[in-house]
Write a protein that holds these residues in place. Structure first.
Motif, PDB file in Angstrom:
ATOM      1  N   ARG A  37     -18.131   8.929 -26.421  1.00  0.00           N
ATOM      2  CA  ARG A  37     -19.134   8.329 -27.465  1.00  0.00           C
ATOM      3  C   ARG A  37     -18.797   6.936 -27.890  1.00  0.00           C
ATOM      4  NH1 ARG A  37     -22.870   6.716 -28.665  1.00  0.00           N
ATOM      5  NH2 ARG A  37     -24.511   7.099 -30.341  1.00  0.00           N
ATOM      6  N   LEU A  38     -17.603   6.655 -28.094  1.00  0.00           N
ATOM      7  CA  LEU A  38     -17.275   5.269 -28.238  1.00  0.00           C
ATOM      8  C   LEU A  38     -17.707   4.118 -27.313  1.00  0.00           C
ATOM      9  CD1 LEU A  38     -13.927   5.998 -30.086  1.00  0.00           C
ATOM     10  CD2 LEU A  38     -15.933   4.609 -31.361  1.00  0.00           C
ATOM     11  N   LEU A  39     -17.464   4.609 -25.848  1.00  0.00           N
ATOM     12  CA  LEU A  39     -17.803   3.752 -24.788  1.00  0.00           C
ATOM     13  C   LEU A  39     -19.006   3.436 -24.897  1.00  0.00           C
ATOM     14  CD1 LEU A  39     -15.542   5.384 -22.321  1.00  0.00           C
ATOM     15  CD2 LEU A  39     -15.369   2.930 -22.668  1.00  0.00           C
ATOM     16  N   ARG A  40     -19.840   4.481 -24.959  1.00  0.00           N
ATOM     17  CA  ARG A  40     -21.522   4.426 -24.734  1.00  0.00           C
ATOM     18  C   ARG A  40     -22.150   3.773 -26.014  1.00  0.00           C
ATOM     19  NH1 ARG A  40     -25.645   8.004 -26.491  1.00  0.00           N
ATOM     20  NH2 ARG A  40     -24.291   9.583 -27.022  1.00  0.00           N
ATOM     21  N   ALA A  41     -21.402   3.906 -27.281  1.00  0.00           N
ATOM     22  CA  ALA A  41     -21.961   3.034 -28.396  1.00  0.00           C
ATOM     23  C   ALA A  41     -21.869   1.652 -28.116  1.00  0.00           C
ATOM     24  CB  ALA A  41     -21.163   3.502 -29.473  1.00  0.00           C
ATOM     25  N   HIS A  42     -20.522   1.201 -27.552  1.00  0.00           N
ATOM     26  CA  HIS A  42     -20.414  -0.405 -27.202  1.00  0.00           C
ATOM     27  C   HIS A  42     -21.195  -1.028 -25.926  1.00  0.00           C
ATOM     28  CE1 HIS A  42     -18.324  -4.110 -26.972  1.00  0.00           C
ATOM     29  NE2 HIS A  42     -18.004  -3.694 -25.616  1.00  0.00           N
ATOM     30  N   LEU A  43     -20.759   0.044 -24.909  1.00  0.00           N
ATOM     31  CA  LEU A  43     -21.297  -0.615 -23.553  1.00  0.00           C
ATOM     32  C   LEU A  43     -22.886  -0.457 -23.583  1.00  0.00           C
ATOM     33  CD1 LEU A  43     -18.424   0.524 -21.423  1.00  0.00           C
ATOM     34  CD2 LEU A  43     -18.918  -1.915 -22.020  1.00  0.00           C
ATOM     35  N   CYS A  44     -23.450   0.449 -23.969  1.00  0.00           N
ATOM     36  CA  CYS A  44     -25.075   1.107 -23.650  1.00  0.00           C
ATOM     37  C   CYS A  44     -25.862   0.675 -24.867  1.00  0.00           C
ATOM     38  CB  CYS A  44     -24.826   2.359 -23.261  1.00  0.00           C
ATOM     39  SG  CYS A  44     -23.826   2.634 -21.753  1.00  0.00           S
ATOM     40  N   ASP A  45     -25.311   1.208 -26.150  1.00  0.00           N
ATOM     41  CA  ASP A  45     -26.113   1.182 -27.318  1.00  0.00           C
ATOM     42  C   ASP A  45     -26.072  -0.103 -28.453  1.00  0.00           C
ATOM     43  OD1 ASP A  45     -26.652   3.799 -26.463  1.00  0.00           O
ATOM     44  OD2 ASP A  45     -25.355   4.754 -27.806  1.00  0.00           O
ATOM     45  N   GLY A  46     -25.187  -1.035 -27.782  1.00  0.00           N
ATOM     46  CA  GLY A  46     -24.975  -2.204 -28.695  1.00  0.00           C
ATOM     47  C   GLY A  46     -24.476  -1.929 -30.130  1.00  0.00           C
ATOM     48  N   GLU A  47     -23.944  -0.930 -30.235  1.00  0.00           N
ATOM     49  CA  GLU A  47     -23.324  -0.685 -31.609  1.00  0.00           C
ATOM     50  C   GLU A  47     -22.115  -1.640 -32.019  1.00  0.00           C
ATOM     51  OE1 GLU A  47     -24.529   1.727 -33.779  1.00  0.00           O
ATOM     52  OE2 GLU A  47     -24.993   3.757 -32.569  1.00  0.00           O
ATOM     53  N   VAL A  48     -21.619  -1.685 -33.215  1.00  0.00           N
ATOM     54  CA  VAL A  48     -20.453  -2.387 -33.391  1.00  0.00           C
ATOM     55  C   VAL A  48     -19.419  -1.573 -33.887  1.00  0.00           C
ATOM     56  CG1 VAL A  48     -19.561  -4.201 -35.321  1.00  0.00           C
ATOM     57  CG2 VAL A  48     -21.877  -4.122 -34.345  1.00  0.00           C
ATOM     58  N   VAL A  49     -18.556  -1.407 -32.875  1.00  0.00           N
ATOM     59  CA  VAL A  49     -17.476  -0.242 -32.915  1.00  0.00           C
ATOM     60  C   VAL A  49     -16.122  -0.437 -33.872  1.00  0.00           C
ATOM     61  CG1 VAL A  49     -18.209   1.027 -30.960  1.00  0.00           C
ATOM     62  CG2 VAL A  49     -16.451  -0.442 -30.723  1.00  0.00           C
ATOM     63  N   ASP A  50     -16.343  -1.513 -34.790  1.00  0.00           N
ATOM     64  CA  ASP A  50     -15.195  -1.771 -35.894  1.00  0.00           C
ATOM     65  C   ASP A  50     -15.859  -1.261 -37.357  1.00  0.00           C
ATOM     66  OD1 ASP A  50     -16.598  -3.981 -36.251  1.00  0.00           O
ATOM     67  OD2 ASP A  50     -14.858  -4.991 -36.628  1.00  0.00           O
ATOM     68  N   GLU A  51     -17.138  -1.033 -37.194  1.00  0.00           N
ATOM     69  CA  GLU A  51     -17.960  -1.017 -38.547  1.00  0.00           C
ATOM     70  C   GLU A  51     -17.789   0.634 -39.035  1.00  0.00           C
ATOM     71  OE1 GLU A  51     -22.093  -3.097 -39.335  1.00  0.00           O
ATOM     72  OE2 GLU A  51     -22.296  -1.003 -38.596  1.00  0.00           O
ATOM     73  N   PRO A  52     -17.112   0.458 -40.255  1.00  0.00           N
ATOM     74  CA  PRO A  52     -16.781   2.033 -40.725  1.00  0.00           C
ATOM     75  C   PRO A  52     -17.715   2.873 -40.656  1.00  0.00           C
ATOM     76  CG  PRO A  52     -15.682   0.428 -42.343  1.00  0.00           C
ATOM     77  CD  PRO A  52     -16.566  -0.467 -41.230  1.00  0.00           C
ATOM     78  N   GLU A  53     -18.898   2.501 -41.164  1.00  0.00           N
ATOM     79  CA  GLU A  53     -20.061   3.496 -41.244  1.00  0.00           C
ATOM     80  C   GLU A  53     -20.620   3.944 -39.767  1.00  0.00           C
ATOM     81  OE1 GLU A  53     -19.977   0.566 -42.557  1.00  0.00           O
ATOM     82  OE2 GLU A  53     -20.035   0.651 -44.848  1.00  0.00           O
TER      83      GLU A  53
END
Length: 216
Positions: free
Chosen positions: A124-140
């Motif tokens: 999920r973290l890989l997909r969030a960063h690489l595919c979804d443009g999510e900021v994976v140090d943001e607590p929420e």
């Protein structure tokens, strides 16, 4: 009785090659006759631990500075890895990816592993960063991603409020250094057979068969 095979994988959740490597490992396991006897364990690795906590920067800008290359060259590089990802069924959007310090994400992954959700959290973290443009140090964002794979949100929030699992992250990174790992993904089969990089499924399958034969 079949021989047990343990695969220890060192990976960073912002590493484009790590997601490709994960898919290729899964392809190899789908072809491996004894896949039911394989246990995969994920270990923390930080491609750039020097990034200050809270610092965020578009990946393409970060790469341009890091390698001293013009934006056009960085776009060509990311296009190449995007095409390789596409061949594995992954849709990268590296133009939207944000570079961050991944320590908190790794601490959360250790919590997930306690719930037997280590693989799901890493995915999920890989997909969030690489595919979804999510900021994976943001607590929420991290709490939401953890909840999506079944990690209790209150436990995830507690980890991010504290320094819980810091020692586990440090141990993973220290063990990587001891083994001589300086790039990821890195796959270690039964603590004896190492594969560095996003190897082809055929290469991983060959290693699995060798290790199984030795363990039988």
């Amino acid at each position: 009785m079949s021989a047990r095979i343990r695969i220890d994988v060192w990976s960073d959740v912002v590493c484009p090659w790590c997601y490709i490597g994960k898919r290729r490992l899964e392809t190899a396991l789908s072809r491996f006759e004894h896949a039911g006897d394989v246990v995969v364990r994920w270990h923390s690795f930080q491609l750039d631990p020097s990034i200050p906590a809270g610092h965020r920067e578009p990946v393409q800008e970060m790469l341009a500075k890091k390698i001293g290359a013009p934006a056009s060259q960085v776009r060509a590089m990311t296009h190449q890895v995007t095409q390789l990802a596409d061949a594995e069924g992954l849709t990268y959007h590296l133009d939207r990816a944000i570079s961050v310090n991944t320590r908190d994400a790794h601490r959360l992954a250790h919590l997930a592993a306690e719930h037997d959700l280590g693989t799901e959290m890493h995915e999920r973290l890989l997909r969030a960063h690489l595919c979804d443009g999510e900021v994976v140090d943001e607590p929420e964002t991290l709490i939401r991603l953890a909840a999506e794979v079944g990690v209790p949100a209150d436990e995830a929030a507690e980890v991010l409020r504290t320094t819980k699992y810091s020692a586990e992250v440090d141990t993973d990174i220290r063990n990587a250094r001891k083994i001589g790992i300086n790039g990821v993904p890195f796959f270690l089969l039964n603590e004896t057979y190492g594969l560095s990089g996003a190897q082809a499924p055929e290469t991983i399958l060959s290693a699995l068969n060798k290790v199984h034969a030795l363990a039988s």
